[in-house]
Design an enzyme around this catalytic site. Structure first.
Site, PDB file in Angstrom:
ATOM      1  N   ALA A 181      18.028  -3.370   5.379  1.00  0.00           N
ATOM      2  CA  ALA A 181      19.290  -2.766   4.950  1.00  0.00           C
ATOM      3  C   ALA A 181      20.483  -3.686   5.214  1.00  0.00           C
ATOM      4  CB  ALA A 181      19.498  -1.439   5.681  1.00  0.00           C
ATOM      5  N   LYS A 182      20.324  -4.638   6.122  1.00  0.00           N
ATOM      6  CA  LYS A 182      21.370  -5.615   6.449  1.00  0.00           C
ATOM      7  C   LYS A 182      22.706  -4.927   6.702  1.00  0.00           C
ATOM      8  CE  LYS A 182      18.954  -9.431   4.146  1.00  0.00           C
ATOM      9  NZ  LYS A 182      17.813  -8.741   3.495  1.00  0.00           N
TER      10      LYS A 182
END
Lengths: 271, 271
Positions: free
Chosen positions: A95-96
């Site tokens: 998801a960073k």
């Protein structure tokens, strides 16, 4: 999942393969588009065909958000399917994310508690208080971007910061954060020659290594410089496995591609 | 929305206020919890009461993802409500995304095209090819994290990189990217004293400035160092406005808090 459980599973399966579930409706077999939930139907078939050959799955959230509500629903169904049927699998929400402290807590709860992923990838730019809310979850893991597989990694990550490259500063600084034992790091396979230096800073941590296959990274090189006594590597392949075929036999073809990588890994572990 | 349209709206409304729609079900008025969609009901009431006093709304996606499917649905309803009823409003998806090129394209399409936001916040750590897919959208804006409002900003952003602080490197490097005219930047109000230096690098760009109010930033200081001839500032307040009251009159109380800030802004613009 504890790190020890992950290590045991690697030893048992003779694999440190992670399969990236980056589902693009333009690339999956057309016959699946008739299904009620084509994204989940695709993931379920891939998972059922490959779960014995890998130790982790990594859906990248971008591919699910791109389909709005139905994408988010497919992501929920995928993680639930994994947790119910294959609880030994290590799950990664790629998801960073990263935000100021109280907001990062919302992301951490969403991915690690509500969705029930074992880990989530996090961007380091906003520093300590943007990452520690993720680290607070026991037996969960925060996978910090260190040196990414893309060309843009050279824009900032490899620039010299106070006498040391930024990605090394990120590695060293992150070791001082609360619950840093829950950290893993993203290091791109396309940067294998950097792994020896990285191992000097974080000898024991697990590394999530994307970029083998479609992006040009080399498995042998990554293992040569990056492996530690507990293996310490999760090698990700996405497109190279899941899009091996777009015909009726896609899941079987994906299994063959995963098997090739698993066998290469088994040979490396045997040495 | 073009930058000129945003500037005209600032001049017309005598306001450069952005309201952060960070909806937490533990903080909204309890009577709303009976509604079918409490998050949207809250947003709609806040928007209807405050839209004449602000030029932008900024939902932070973390608060919506925290509620899974129903949160994502509320986000969709909120942006649709804004685009249908108040098309003159500049909308910001505060998502802090960023990934390798082809994956960033998925995020860009999701927020700028499918959801229809005017802009999205993006993290710079992964460099050029992680940001350019966002910049490719015409009359849309990419708001790059430069110097954030939190304490963790001092971990990496203010460290010296090749003789210059990292956030300055981010500002300068980003100016060389394709379609850089579509860039805006996040600079925290808690770092007002840095704004004079920042304006030397990006004199004309719009800055999204969070941190006034609850986080301790000062509006006068921000304007003193950060304003340019086109104003060039969007000052965000979230908790200070939307949680002014948790009683039946919450929307009116939010309106009073927004009015206070708008009047302070009008006085500054008049000088």
């Amino acid at each position: 999942m504890t790190t020890n459980q992950l290590i045991q599973n690697i030893q048992k399966k003779k694999s440190f393969l992670c399969i990236g579930l980056d589902v693009d409706l333009d690339k999956i077999p057309p016959h699946l588009l008739q299904k009620e939930d084509p994204i989940f139907a695709f993931n379920k078939a891939i998972i059922d065909a490959t779960h014995q050959l890998c130790v982790a799955y990594k859906p990248n959230t971008a591919f699910y958000e791109a389909y709005g509500l139905k994408g988010w629903k497919a992501l929920e169904k995928t993680i639930n399917y994994l947790n119910e049927n294959y609880p030994e699998i290590f799950t990664i929400a790629d998801a960073k994310r990263g935000d100021i402290g109280n907001t990062s807590s919302m992301y951490a709860k969403a991915f690690l508690e509500d969705l029930g992923f074992d880990s989530v990838t996090v961007a380091p730019y906003m520093g300590k208080d943007s990452v520690e809310p993720f680290l607070a979850f026991e037996d969960k893991h925060t996978i910090l971007l260190a040196l990414t597989s893309n060309e843009g990694a050279f824009d900032f990550q490899t620039k010299t910061v106070d006498g040391k490259e930024l990605y090394k500063q990120v590695l060293e600084t992150s070791k001082t954060w609360s619950n840093s034992q829950n950290l893993m790091y993203v290091v791109g396979a396309t940067k294998a020659e950097y792994l020896a230096d990285i191992r000097k800073i974080i000898p024991d941590s697990f590394l999530l290594v994307p970029g083998v296959g479609a992006q040009g990274g080399n498995l042998q090189e990554v293992c040569k410089y990056g492996m530690n006594s507990n293996v310490g590597l999760l090698i990700n392949s996405s497109r190279g496995i899941i899009y091996a075929s777009n015909k009726e036999d896609f899941a079987n073809q994906a299994r063959y591609k995963a098997l090739e990588l698993q066998q290469e890994m088994e040979a490396i572990l045997h040495k």
